[in-house]
Design a protein around this motif. Structure first.
Motif, short mmCIF file in Angstrom:
data_model
loop_
_atom_site.label_atom_id
_atom_site.label_comp_id
_atom_site.label_asym_id
_atom_site.label_seq_id
_atom_site.Cartn_x
_atom_site.Cartn_y
_atom_site.Cartn_z
N LEU A 137 -11.09 1.83 26.34
CA LEU A 137 -9.80 1.56 26.95
C LEU A 137 -9.61 2.59 28.06
CD1 LEU A 137 -7.12 0.00 26.97
CD2 LEU A 137 -6.21 1.74 25.41
N THR A 138 -9.40 2.09 29.29
CA THR A 138 -9.31 2.96 30.46
C THR A 138 -7.92 2.91 31.07
OG1 THR A 138 -11.67 2.65 30.98
CG2 THR A 138 -10.25 3.41 32.77
N TYR A 139 -7.40 4.08 31.40
CA TYR A 139 -6.17 4.18 32.18
C TYR A 139 -6.56 4.77 33.53
CZ TYR A 139 -1.47 5.50 33.69
OH TYR A 139 -0.29 5.63 34.40
N THR A 140 -6.36 4.00 34.59
CA THR A 140 -6.71 4.46 35.93
C THR A 140 -5.48 5.01 36.63
OG1 THR A 140 -8.48 2.82 36.10
CG2 THR A 140 -7.72 3.82 38.15
N TYR A 141 -5.52 6.34 36.88
CA TYR A 141 -4.42 7.03 37.54
C TYR A 141 -4.77 7.17 39.03
CZ TYR A 141 -1.41 10.91 39.00
OH TYR A 141 -0.53 11.71 39.67
N ASN A 142 -3.95 6.59 39.89
CA ASN A 142 -4.17 6.64 41.34
C ASN A 142 -3.19 7.61 41.98
OD1 ASN A 142 -6.11 4.28 41.56
ND2 ASN A 142 -4.37 3.27 40.59
N HIS A 143 -3.70 8.41 42.92
CA HIS A 143 -2.83 9.40 43.58
C HIS A 143 -3.38 9.73 44.96
CE1 HIS A 143 -5.58 12.92 42.76
NE2 HIS A 143 -6.01 12.08 41.84
N ASP A 144 -2.60 10.47 45.72
CA ASP A 144 -2.96 10.91 47.07
C ASP A 144 -3.38 9.75 47.97
OD1 ASP A 144 -2.39 13.45 46.28
OD2 ASP A 144 -4.46 14.14 46.14
N VAL A 167 -0.67 2.63 45.15
CA VAL A 167 -1.51 1.84 44.26
C VAL A 167 -1.05 2.06 42.83
CG1 VAL A 167 -3.87 1.31 43.54
CG2 VAL A 167 -3.43 2.13 45.88
N GLU A 168 -0.73 0.97 42.13
CA GLU A 168 -0.23 1.08 40.77
C GLU A 168 -1.30 1.60 39.82
OE1 GLU A 168 1.36 -2.55 39.29
OE2 GLU A 168 3.12 -2.51 40.60
N ASN A 169 -0.85 2.36 38.82
CA ASN A 169 -1.73 2.79 37.73
C ASN A 169 -1.83 1.66 36.71
OD1 ASN A 169 -1.69 5.34 39.01
ND2 ASN A 169 0.13 5.92 37.86
N ARG A 170 -3.02 1.42 36.18
CA ARG A 170 -3.21 0.29 35.28
C ARG A 170 -4.15 0.63 34.12
NH1 ARG A 170 -2.20 -4.95 37.57
NH2 ARG A 170 -0.24 -4.77 38.70
N PHE A 171 -3.97 -0.08 33.00
CA PHE A 171 -4.91 -0.06 31.89
C PHE A 171 -5.94 -1.17 32.08
CE2 PHE A 171 -1.42 2.19 29.78
CZ PHE A 171 -2.11 3.18 29.07
N LEU A 198 -10.56 -4.28 35.94
CA LEU A 198 -9.34 -3.65 36.45
C LEU A 198 -8.72 -4.49 37.56
CD1 LEU A 198 -7.42 -1.19 36.78
CD2 LEU A 198 -9.12 -0.23 38.36
N LYS A 199 -7.45 -4.82 37.40
CA LYS A 199 -6.69 -5.51 38.43
C LYS A 199 -5.59 -4.59 38.92
CE LYS A 199 -4.25 -9.84 39.42
NZ LYS A 199 -3.79 -11.15 38.86
N THR A 200 -5.45 -4.45 40.22
CA THR A 200 -4.47 -3.54 40.79
C THR A 200 -3.49 -4.27 41.70
OG1 THR A 200 -5.78 -3.01 42.77
CG2 THR A 200 -6.17 -1.67 40.80
N LYS A 201 -2.38 -3.61 41.93
CA LYS A 201 -1.40 -4.08 42.91
C LYS A 201 -1.05 -2.92 43.81
CE LYS A 201 3.20 -6.16 43.44
NZ LYS A 201 4.40 -6.66 42.73
N THR A 202 -1.16 -3.15 45.11
CA THR A 202 -0.85 -2.11 46.10
C THR A 202 0.38 -2.54 46.89
OG1 THR A 202 -3.17 -1.45 46.29
CG2 THR A 202 -1.70 -0.84 48.10
N THR A 203 1.32 -1.62 47.04
CA THR A 203 2.55 -1.90 47.77
C THR A 203 2.62 -1.00 49.00
OG1 THR A 203 3.70 -2.48 45.71
CG2 THR A 203 5.07 -1.97 47.64
N ALA A 212 -5.61 -7.15 43.83
CA ALA A 212 -7.07 -7.27 43.90
C ALA A 212 -7.68 -6.93 42.56
CB ALA A 212 -7.63 -6.35 44.98
N LYS A 213 -8.75 -7.63 42.21
CA LYS A 213 -9.58 -7.25 41.07
C LYS A 213 -10.62 -6.26 41.58
CE LYS A 213 -9.09 -11.60 38.53
NZ LYS A 213 -9.81 -12.78 37.97
N ILE A 214 -10.59 -5.04 41.04
CA ILE A 214 -11.52 -4.01 41.49
C ILE A 214 -12.80 -4.03 40.66
CG2 ILE A 214 -11.78 -1.55 41.97
CD1 ILE A 214 -9.67 -2.97 43.65
#
Length: 227
Positions: A137-144, A167-171, A198-203, A212-214
């Motif tokens: 189980l992965t939690y992807t933390y996006n920053h900077d 970029v949203e953080n996602r499990f 992993l699927k992300t949403k960028t605002t 996007a599916k990464i």
């Protein structure tokens, strides 16, 4: 280099490194293990379109990155183990794709994937080489996150101060496989492949969004010890 070629090379390196070694037992229930290695992340991107106002079909792609990582784990039984990779994260360069393919880098984001793996190791602890399968189980933390001058140029509603992204953080679930081979009674080499769905949403700060599916492919080659 294709992802399957990278995986084959990792597995070959783990095997060849042990060609002259004698048989040594791997960790049994209750033992700990850890090590250091190199991890390569190669995103397999399927991008949606940036919401209006934008050129129809405006999409993204994400570059690969390679960084040193460490890991620690524990054998729960003779076959089941838990492992946690640890690193400082990866720098992902976001490229224009679709209608803006060829414009170059439009943004960067630093990602820190935090994963806990459950692993099932085949064969007995007395075996020198043990393949395994795993699920994490992965939690992807996006920053900077940083938008580039190119993003400012291609965005039709670039605001004062430039277009920025969040970029949203996602499990996500991360299945994988690997092989561990003992060098001696304590030291081993390990080759591992995993894929995170992993699927992300960028605002954008303009209100525009893109999903996007990464789905990154993750390759690791490491040296470790049991204790």
């Amino acid at each position: 280099m294709h992802n399957n070629e990278i995986l084959c090379r990792l597995l070959a390196a783990a095997t060849l490194a042990l060609g002259a070694a004698g048989a040594h037992a791997q960790g049994a229930a209750g033992s700990w293990f850890g090590g250091i290695g190199v991890t390569h992340i190669a995103p397999d991107v399927s991008s949606g379109n940036l919401s209006p106002p934008s050129a129809p079909g405006t999409q993204i792609d994400v570059d690969s990155d390679t960084q040193p990582t460490i890991f620690i784990g524990r054998m729960i039984t003779d076959n089941w183990s838990v492992e946690v990779p640890i690193g400082l994260g990866f720098k992902q360069k976001i490229q224009g794709a679709g209608a803006i393919a060829g414009v170059g880098q439009i943004a960067t984001v630093r990602t820190l994937p935090i994963t806990v793996f459950a692993q099932y190791r085949f064969f007995e602890p007395t075996q020198r080489i043990r393949p395994y399968v795993m699920l994490g189980l992965t939690y992807t933390y996006n920053h900077d996150e940083q938008g580039s001058a190119t993003l400012n140029a291609v965005n039709p509603i670039n605001p004062p101060g430039g277009t920025q992204i969040d970029v949203e953080n996602r499990f996500s679930l991360t299945p994988g496989l690997g092989v561990t081979a003992m060098i001696n009674e304590r030291w081993f080499v390990d080759a591992q492949y995993a894929k995170s769905f992993l699927k992300t949403k960028t605002t954008l700060n303009t209100g525009q969004t893109i999903e996007a599916k990464i789905d990154p492919n993750v390759f690791r080659l490491a040296v470790g010890m049991r204790f």
